[in-house]
Design a protein around this motif. Structure first.
Motif, mmCIF file in Angstrom:
data_model
loop_
_atom_site.group_PDB
_atom_site.id
_atom_site.type_symbol
_atom_site.label_atom_id
_atom_site.label_comp_id
_atom_site.label_asym_id
_atom_site.label_seq_id
_atom_site.Cartn_x
_atom_site.Cartn_y
_atom_site.Cartn_z
ATOM 1 N N LEU A 70 0.852 -1.445 -0.214
ATOM 2 C CA LEU A 70 0.147 0.164 0.027
ATOM 3 C C LEU A 70 0.517 1.708 -0.368
ATOM 4 N N GLY A 71 2.214 0.903 0.682
ATOM 5 C CA GLY A 71 3.105 2.065 0.048
ATOM 6 C C GLY A 71 3.001 3.085 1.052
ATOM 7 N N ARG A 72 3.413 3.469 2.036
ATOM 8 C CA ARG A 72 2.498 4.113 3.008
ATOM 9 C C ARG A 72 3.947 4.502 3.463
ATOM 10 N N ASP A 73 4.973 3.835 3.883
ATOM 11 C CA ASP A 73 6.295 3.606 4.795
ATOM 12 C C ASP A 73 7.620 2.978 4.262
ATOM 13 N N ASP A 74 8.087 4.103 4.899
ATOM 14 C CA ASP A 74 9.529 3.834 4.405
ATOM 15 C C ASP A 74 10.455 2.625 5.031
ATOM 16 N N CYS A 75 10.100 2.093 5.856
ATOM 17 C CA CYS A 75 10.690 1.520 6.651
ATOM 18 C C CYS A 75 9.905 -0.098 6.452
ATOM 19 N N GLU A 76 10.272 -0.717 6.325
ATOM 20 C CA GLU A 76 9.743 -2.433 5.390
ATOM 21 C C GLU A 76 9.948 -3.248 6.441
ATOM 22 N N LYS A 77 8.428 -3.591 6.460
ATOM 23 C CA LYS A 77 7.900 -4.794 7.989
ATOM 24 C C LYS A 77 7.914 -6.135 7.022
ATOM 25 N N TYR A 78 8.517 -7.214 7.589
ATOM 26 C CA TYR A 78 7.708 -8.700 7.230
ATOM 27 C C TYR A 78 6.737 -8.861 7.875
ATOM 28 N N ALA A 79 5.991 -9.750 7.349
ATOM 29 C CA ALA A 79 5.174 -11.060 8.682
ATOM 30 C C ALA A 79 4.765 -12.327 7.495
ATOM 31 N N ALA A 80 4.971 -13.160 8.847
ATOM 32 C CA ALA A 80 4.547 -14.818 7.724
ATOM 33 C C ALA A 80 3.664 -15.215 8.786
ATOM 34 N N TRP A 81 3.083 -16.157 7.938
ATOM 35 C CA TRP A 81 2.064 -16.674 8.226
ATOM 36 C C TRP A 81 2.235 -18.418 7.092
ATOM 37 N N SER A 82 1.944 -19.551 7.715
ATOM 38 C CA SER A 82 1.431 -20.890 7.696
ATOM 39 C C SER A 82 0.291 -21.293 7.123
ATOM 40 N N ARG A 83 0.940 -21.135 5.336
ATOM 41 C CA ARG A 83 -0.048 -21.999 4.880
ATOM 42 C C ARG A 83 -0.367 -23.410 5.087
ATOM 43 N N ILE A 84 -1.567 -23.858 5.715
ATOM 44 C CA ILE A 84 -1.634 -25.260 5.592
ATOM 45 C C ILE A 84 -2.800 -26.132 4.317
ATOM 46 N N ALA A 85 -3.754 -25.487 4.426
ATOM 47 C CA ALA A 85 -4.368 -26.252 3.404
ATOM 48 C C ALA A 85 -4.974 -25.682 2.486
#
Length: 631
Positions: A70-85
């Motif tokens: 969405l292009g709102r922040d210079d500080c890029e963070k990451y998040a992760a989820w497990s795609r189970i099925a």
């Protein structure tokens, strides 16, 4: 007057009657046991079957999202989820049913369906989540004369029988609240219903029941497209306690004290009442609700949740709006860029995030601030760029996330908790990843150069103190790149695990709890040494890392056998802040070589040969080889 005489037989007869009658008063009558009403012929039940198993495609891979979509922040963070099925939808002949709603409780999930168009047909499935890596469809209910629009599962059942409530559009009776029961995660032959359409005064008819919310001893149900409203129902006997009539009643939500029902057309409004009451006299207007790129722009889903002190609700093409229920003032709106072609249809929250099902635009995920307002500075978007992947509804509970995709079925995700490690893919009984790439041929001289740099059995720090005072301990990318991780060798009796983490340098983690570990090799053990790994086996890490990203590595001590102690290549994340991992640059072969020690350092037995692997970037220009110790 004629005298009437009675014979002795007559008096005997009266005596018998008197005795019989007197005896009847002494009989102890037992009330008849209440019998559950059986399901009508229009509802059929099926147990787990081969067809259901075939629809459940186990994935068990990680999805990693950056927050720049969405292009709102210079500080890029990451998040992760497990795609189970991934679960494909049900079929009726050649027609696919549309996944409409999901409700969860503990290790149980209920998924509802209906058939688009004029034909009434619906279904509900029971999903068993007891094994986090292997969800299973246990039982199914099919409704040949009714669509199922939403579903609610009893939150605190008194025994092992759990009530399920469904909001229906019945071919004959219009808006109906139905009640089912499951025991041992299987439907019982039981069905009870309330004909909401006939509760409205003046003979008006509501054709759809739209949403359900269990609150204490009550059920609140919204119904109606034109006519309808919100109904308060006794949860135990399904008696209607009262209702507030208004048109186009859609979503309903509660924080346990207040109930809020959403009116989507006419004068779009929020109608509020204290739990247990029915007047819904407190009302405030909201912004217009409309949907784009659909046949019926006024008929799409509108769902609502309480987040902290605020009510969040979907408004179709206008995204999500948040309101202060005390003042009626709008306090939040999602960014315009969130919606391009789709509509905000469904939303849910957990302890960390607000999840928004955005139709053709996929799933948007916003971290929540302490007061329950989403944090626009860090948002994640999973675009679901695949056929039939319109996100129509999303539900979350106990770390599980279900995304309903209409005729595309649904997806099952799992949120990691602090300290969890997400496998990048599934693995076999020996811990060998199922996502192995083609094997890599190791440089013929690599083994000899590792022996020279890190002799087996020697104390590495005493032999080469320069390794521990210079050189970087994470990969720092100069340009966008993908990475491959390759097994080289293992020299320990422990069955350790190997993984990685990553972050943007402009927003480094303030503590180790902010790291999300990605598990690559669950059992980094060679053949004949407790595992089945062989030199050259390689995994391509998911996604492309952005320029500037820092990627580090960790050893999970005896992780294959349940160990949870993590040692990081960046010593600042280690509890003793000592070096447990080293990174070298292989000048001869052009790779980064990682070496880990599995027992705490300093130690006389710290040769840093417990785990040796190599990292290969997609482009050599993506790294600065001068930043590393040379091998």
């Amino acid at each position: 007057m004629k005298n009437i005489s009675y014979s002795p037989l007559f008096y005997l007869f009266l005596a018998v009657i008197f005795i019989a009658t007197s005896c009847q008063k002494d009989v102890a009558f037992e009330p008849e046991e209440e019998v559950d009403p059986p399901a009508p012929e229009t509802i059929t039940f099926l147990e787990e079957n081969v067809e259901a198993d075939a629809r459940m495609v186990l994935v068990n891979e990680a999805i990693v999202l950056g927050d720049t979509s969405l292009g709102r922040d210079d500080c890029e963070k990451y998040a992760a989820w497990s795609r189970i099925a991934e679960v494909t939808t049900l079929q009726l002949g050649n027609n696919r049913l549309s996944t409409t709603h999901v409700a969860m409780q503990g290790d149980l999930a209920l998924v509802s369906y209906h058939l688009r168009g004029a034909t009434h047909y619906g279904a509900v499935e029971v999903i068993d989540l007891i094994d986090p890596t292997k969800p299973k469809i246990k039982s199914q209910a099919f409704f040949s004369q009714a669509d199922i629009n939403s579903i609610e599962v009893e939150s605190n059942p008194s025994d092992n029988t759990i009530k399920i409530w469904v909001a229906m559009s019945d071919k004959k009776d219009g808006a109906v609240l139905g009640e089912l029961k499951i025991k041992n995660k299987r439907f019982q032959n039981y069905f009870k219903k309330v004909k909401l359409a006939y509760e409205l005064p003046g003979g008006t008819i509501a054709s759809n029941a739209n949403d359900i919310k269990e609150v204490g001893e009550y059920l609140y149900v919204t119904a109606g497209r034109s006519n309808g409203g919100v109904f308060c129902i006794n949860k135990e006997d399904l008696s209607v306690i009262g209702f507030k009539q208004f048109p186009n009643a859609k979503g309903v939500a509660s924080d346990g004290v207040t109930v809020a029902a959403i009116q989507t057309q006419g004068t779009p409004s929020v109608h509020m009442e204290t739990v247990g009451a029915t007047s819904f006299s407190s009302t405030f207007p909201i912004d217009a609700i409309s949907h784009q790129n659909v046949e019926d722009h006024k008929g799409g889903k509108t769902t609502a949740v309480f987040s902290g002190d605020y009510l969040m609700l979907t408004t179709g093409l206008n995204g999500v709006k948040g309101y202060d229920i005390n003042s009626g003032q709008q306090v939040y709106a999602t960014p315009e860029k969130m919606i391009a072609y789709g509509n905000a249809n469904g939303l849910t929250t957990d302890d960390q995030y607000l999840y928004v099902a955005c139709g053709a635009d996929g799933l948007a995920i916003f971290p929540l601030t302490q007061n329950g307002i989403p944090d626009d500075a860090s948002a994640f978007v999973w675009d679901l760029d695949e056929p039939e992947a319109s996100a129509n509804y999303v539900a979350s509970s106990d770390g599980w996330i279900f995304i309903a995709k209409g005729e595309g079925g649904f997806k099952i995700l799992k949120t990691p908790t602090p300290g969890d490690c997400l496998p990048v893919c599934g693995f076999d009984n020996n811990g060998v990843p199922s996502c192995l790439s083609n094997n890599v041929t190791l440089c013929s001289s690599l083994s000899a150069r590792i022996d020279a740099a890190l002799p087996l059995g020697a104390e590495a720090q005493a032999l080469h103190p320069e390794y521990f005072s210079a050189g970087i301990n994470e990969i720092q990318l100069k340009e966008d790149a993908t990475l491959k991780l390759t097994f080289v060798e293992e020299n320990t009796s422990l069955e350790n695990s190997l993984g990685y983490y990553f972050y943007h340098p402009d927003c480094p983690p303030s503590s180790v709890d902010e790291l999300t570990g990605m598990l690559v090799f669950p059992n980094f053990s060679a053949q004949g040494s407790g595992g089945n790994m062989t030199p050259g086996q390689t995994v391509t890490l998911p996604g492309k890392f952005k320029a500037g990203t820092h990627i580090g590595f960790f050893l999970m001590r005896n992780g294959w056998n349940g160990g949870h102690q993590l040692y990081y290549s960046n010593q600042l994340f280690n509890s003793n802040q000592n070096r447990q991992g080293l990174l070298f640059y292989d000048n001869e072969c052009g790779d980064i070589i990682g070496a880990f020690q599995g027992n705490p350092t300093p130690s006389n037995d710290a040769d840093f040969r417990d785990m040796v692997f190599k990292v290969t970037p997609s482009s050599q220009s993506a790294i600065n080889d001068r930043e590393y110790q040379s091998l």
